[in-house]
Design an enzyme around this catalytic site. Structure first.
Site, PDB file in Angstrom:
ATOM      1  N   CYS A 125      -7.982  -3.641   2.866  1.00  0.00           N
ATOM      2  CA  CYS A 125      -6.787  -3.717   1.886  1.00  0.00           C
ATOM      3  C   CYS A 125      -5.993  -4.843   2.264  1.00  0.00           C
ATOM      4  O   CYS A 125      -5.214  -5.131   1.607  1.00  0.00           O
ATOM      5  CB  CYS A 125      -6.038  -2.522   1.867  1.00  0.00           C
ATOM      6  SG  CYS A 125      -6.976  -0.908   1.987  1.00  0.00           S
ATOM      7  N   HIS A 129       3.555  -3.228   1.525  1.00  0.00           N
ATOM      8  CA  HIS A 129       2.128  -2.684   1.430  1.00  0.00           C
ATOM      9  C   HIS A 129       2.451  -1.487   0.707  1.00  0.00           C
ATOM     10  O   HIS A 129       1.779  -1.177  -0.157  1.00  0.00           O
ATOM     11  CB  HIS A 129       1.469  -2.622   2.905  1.00  0.00           C
ATOM     12  CG  HIS A 129       0.190  -2.212   2.715  1.00  0.00           C
ATOM     13  ND1 HIS A 129      -1.005  -2.945   2.231  1.00  0.00           N
ATOM     14  CD2 HIS A 129      -0.519  -1.024   3.394  1.00  0.00           C
ATOM     15  CE1 HIS A 129      -2.110  -2.160   2.225  1.00  0.00           C
ATOM     16  NE2 HIS A 129      -1.982  -1.286   2.883  1.00  0.00           N
ATOM     17  N   GLU A 135       5.538   1.091   8.245  1.00  0.00           N
ATOM     18  CA  GLU A 135       5.760  -0.264   7.597  1.00  0.00           C
ATOM     19  C   GLU A 135       7.382  -0.123   7.873  1.00  0.00           C
ATOM     20  O   GLU A 135       7.974  -1.320   8.131  1.00  0.00           O
ATOM     21  CB  GLU A 135       5.520  -0.381   6.193  1.00  0.00           C
ATOM     22  CG  GLU A 135       5.666  -1.666   5.763  1.00  0.00           C
ATOM     23  CD  GLU A 135       5.033  -1.996   4.539  1.00  0.00           C
ATOM     24  OE1 GLU A 135       4.558  -1.097   3.853  1.00  0.00           O
ATOM     25  OE2 GLU A 135       5.002  -3.064   4.118  1.00  0.00           O
ATOM     26  N   LYS A 138       2.252  -1.105  -5.864  1.00  0.00           N
ATOM     27  CA  LYS A 138       1.392  -0.039  -6.024  1.00  0.00           C
ATOM     28  C   LYS A 138       1.725   1.386  -6.746  1.00  0.00           C
ATOM     29  O   LYS A 138       1.029   2.038  -7.078  1.00  0.00           O
ATOM     30  CB  LYS A 138       0.855   0.573  -4.376  1.00  0.00           C
ATOM     31  CG  LYS A 138       0.239  -0.385  -3.820  1.00  0.00           C
ATOM     32  CD  LYS A 138      -0.560  -0.222  -2.501  1.00  0.00           C
ATOM     33  CE  LYS A 138      -1.015  -1.281  -1.519  1.00  0.00           C
ATOM     34  NZ  LYS A 138      -0.440  -2.381  -1.393  1.00  0.00           N
ATOM     35  N   HIS A 179      -3.386   1.661  -5.721  1.00  0.00           N
ATOM     36  CA  HIS A 179      -3.959   0.886  -4.616  1.00  0.00           C
ATOM     37  C   HIS A 179      -5.126   0.007  -4.799  1.00  0.00           C
ATOM     38  O   HIS A 179      -6.234   0.717  -4.897  1.00  0.00           O
ATOM     39  CB  HIS A 179      -3.970   1.584  -3.377  1.00  0.00           C
ATOM     40  CG  HIS A 179      -4.165   1.174  -1.879  1.00  0.00           C
ATOM     41  ND1 HIS A 179      -4.464  -0.484  -1.968  1.00  0.00           N
ATOM     42  CD2 HIS A 179      -4.275   1.411  -0.587  1.00  0.00           C
ATOM     43  CE1 HIS A 179      -4.479  -0.950  -0.788  1.00  0.00           C
ATOM     44  NE2 HIS A 179      -4.294   0.039   0.118  1.00  0.00           N
ATOM     45  N   PHE A 213      -7.481  -1.073   6.884  1.00  0.00           N
ATOM     46  CA  PHE A 213      -8.438   0.054   7.560  1.00  0.00           C
ATOM     47  C   PHE A 213      -9.036  -0.866   8.794  1.00  0.00           C
ATOM     48  O   PHE A 213      -9.377  -1.957   8.268  1.00  0.00           O
ATOM     49  CB  PHE A 213      -9.498   0.986   6.998  1.00  0.00           C
ATOM     50  CG  PHE A 213      -8.860   2.082   6.444  1.00  0.00           C
ATOM     51  CD1 PHE A 213      -7.650   2.356   6.538  1.00  0.00           C
ATOM     52  CD2 PHE A 213      -9.731   2.881   5.598  1.00  0.00           C
ATOM     53  CE1 PHE A 213      -7.132   3.830   5.667  1.00  0.00           C
ATOM     54  CE2 PHE A 213      -9.291   3.926   4.866  1.00  0.00           C
ATOM     55  CZ  PHE A 213      -7.933   4.306   5.153  1.00  0.00           C
TER      56      PHE A 213
END
Length: 392
Positions: free
Chosen positions: A148, A283, A294, A315, A320, A380
């Site tokens: 991502c 994010h 975050e 998002k 996403h 990830f």
């Protein structure tokens, strides 16, 4: 060293297929999420490809080429030196639809059922190759795969190529088309996606992300090159930072140390202080871990005494987009700077006590004079990337 500027923008999202239309929809508080996914239901690959070309490419390449064509048309780099231009366009998972369809065909009917175009359709660098062929780009071409964080890494590494003097111009971004049954099932089995199909970053009731699809592509140039040809400049990639968590294959470092390093490096690269940043495009996935950590990491960089700028998550409106997310969010960040308006975080009605910053739930919000935005992407594998984008 010449600065790196953005002269073209392109997106394909469930909220629109132009940079300006996409940002208009964001600040209208519209959502592209329906039936639990952010699908590009209106997208037609034949707007940029012949029917034959479309059949010989995966959906992930359709999105990339459409976004790249928009960015290229905006930039209009007529007369560019093809050997001084590059492509850096990545994807998190590649041509997944092609992979699944051909695997099923092979299981059912054997070798002769597999498409001879299987490999060039599903390989992760297919989109970068098609973009180079479309525009005649003969310099370096490669694809980043950092889950991502892919789109943000692509733009950041393209910035480095221009700063080193390798090239004058780079087409950079990310693309993803992973709304397949197997991929949706895998994320569901992992517990990463929302059970109720709602993206609500930083909300106490968030229960995972909503998957989306699409692409974001920008044209980057050295400022010298862009000004010499009289190009319109939409903004600058002022800073880029990257780091690894080295902690867990799917969960972020619980102390936010990797994210802190990424943001800090981006600010240092930009020669900026935290106080120079007027907005953070988070994010903000809507997963319990990401949003809490975050938030913790942002406090680690910006402090806790009211010094953190407003934050929001794109998002919440489009889902996403995995490998495309960072590039699309960079385009949204440019829109915020150009318009002086912060997009909202949708569906945030019950703030999580552990997410106690200003996430613009009431937005859009006027932000006159906004000059610098920090945009985060965390993937990830523990791979993090951050951009600092500034006005032209």
């Amino acid at each position: 060293m010449s600065q790196v500027v953005i002269t073209g923008r392109g997106v394909v999202t469930s909220l629109g297929e132009t940079a300006d239309g996409f940002f208009d929809a964001l600040i209208d508080r519209r959502s592209g999420i329906a039936d639990g996914v952010g699908a590009c239901t209106e997208f037609d690959p034949e707007v940029v490809m012949t029917p034959k070309e479309a059949r010989r490419a995966d959906r992930v390449s359709h999105f990339a080429l459409a976004a790249a064509q928009q960015a290229w048309d905006e930039a209009s780099p007529d007369g560019f030196d093809p050997e001084r231009a590059a492509v850096v366009v990545g994807t998190g998972v590649g041509g997944l639809e092609t992979l699944e369809r051909n695997t099923l065909a092979w299981l059912q009917d054997g070798e002769r059922a597999v498409s001879p175009m299987f490999v060039p359709m599903m390989m992760p660098n297919a989109a970068a190759g098609l973009i180079a062929m479309r525009f005649g780009i003969q310099g370096p071409g490669w694809s980043i795969a950092s889950a991502c964080a892919t789109g943000t890494h692509a733009i950041g590494e393209a910035k480095r190529m221009i700063e080193r003097g390798d090239v004058d111009l780079v087409v950079a971004g990310g693309t993803e088309a992973a709304l397949t049954n197997v991929c949706l099932a895998a994320f569901k089995r992992m517990g990463a996606t929302s059970r109720v199909g709602i993206s609500r970053p930083f909300d106490a009731q968030r229960d995972g992300f909503v998957m989306g699809e699409g692409a974001g592509v920008v044209v980057l140039e050295s400022e010298t090159h862009a000004k010499a040809r009289g190009a319109r400049i939409y903004g600058k990639v002022a800073g880029y930072g990257a780091s690894n968590d080295a902690f867990h294959i799917t969960q972020p470092d619980e102390d936010g140390r990797g994210a802190i390093r990424s943001m800090t490096k981006a600010l240092e690269d930009a020669g900026a202080q935290p106080g120079d940043v007027g907005y953070i495009n988070a994010h903000g996935t809507s997963t319990p871990f990401n949003d809490k950590i975050e938030t913790l990491a942002i406090k680690g960089v910006f402090g806790t005494n009211g010094s953190v700028p407003p934050i929001s998550s794109t998002k919440s409106a489009i889902g996403h987009l995995l490998g495309a997310a960072g590039a699309v969010e960079a385009v949204a960040s440019l829109g915020a700077i150009e318009r002086g308006v912060l997009p909202p975080t949708l569906n945030l009605t019950e703030p999580d006590p552990e997410c106690d910053l200003d996430y613009v739930p009431d937005g859009p919000r006027e932000a006159p004079g906004l000059q610098a935005v920090l945009s985060n992407s965390f993937g990830f594998g523990g791979q993090n990337a951050t951009l600092v984008l500034t006005g032209a």
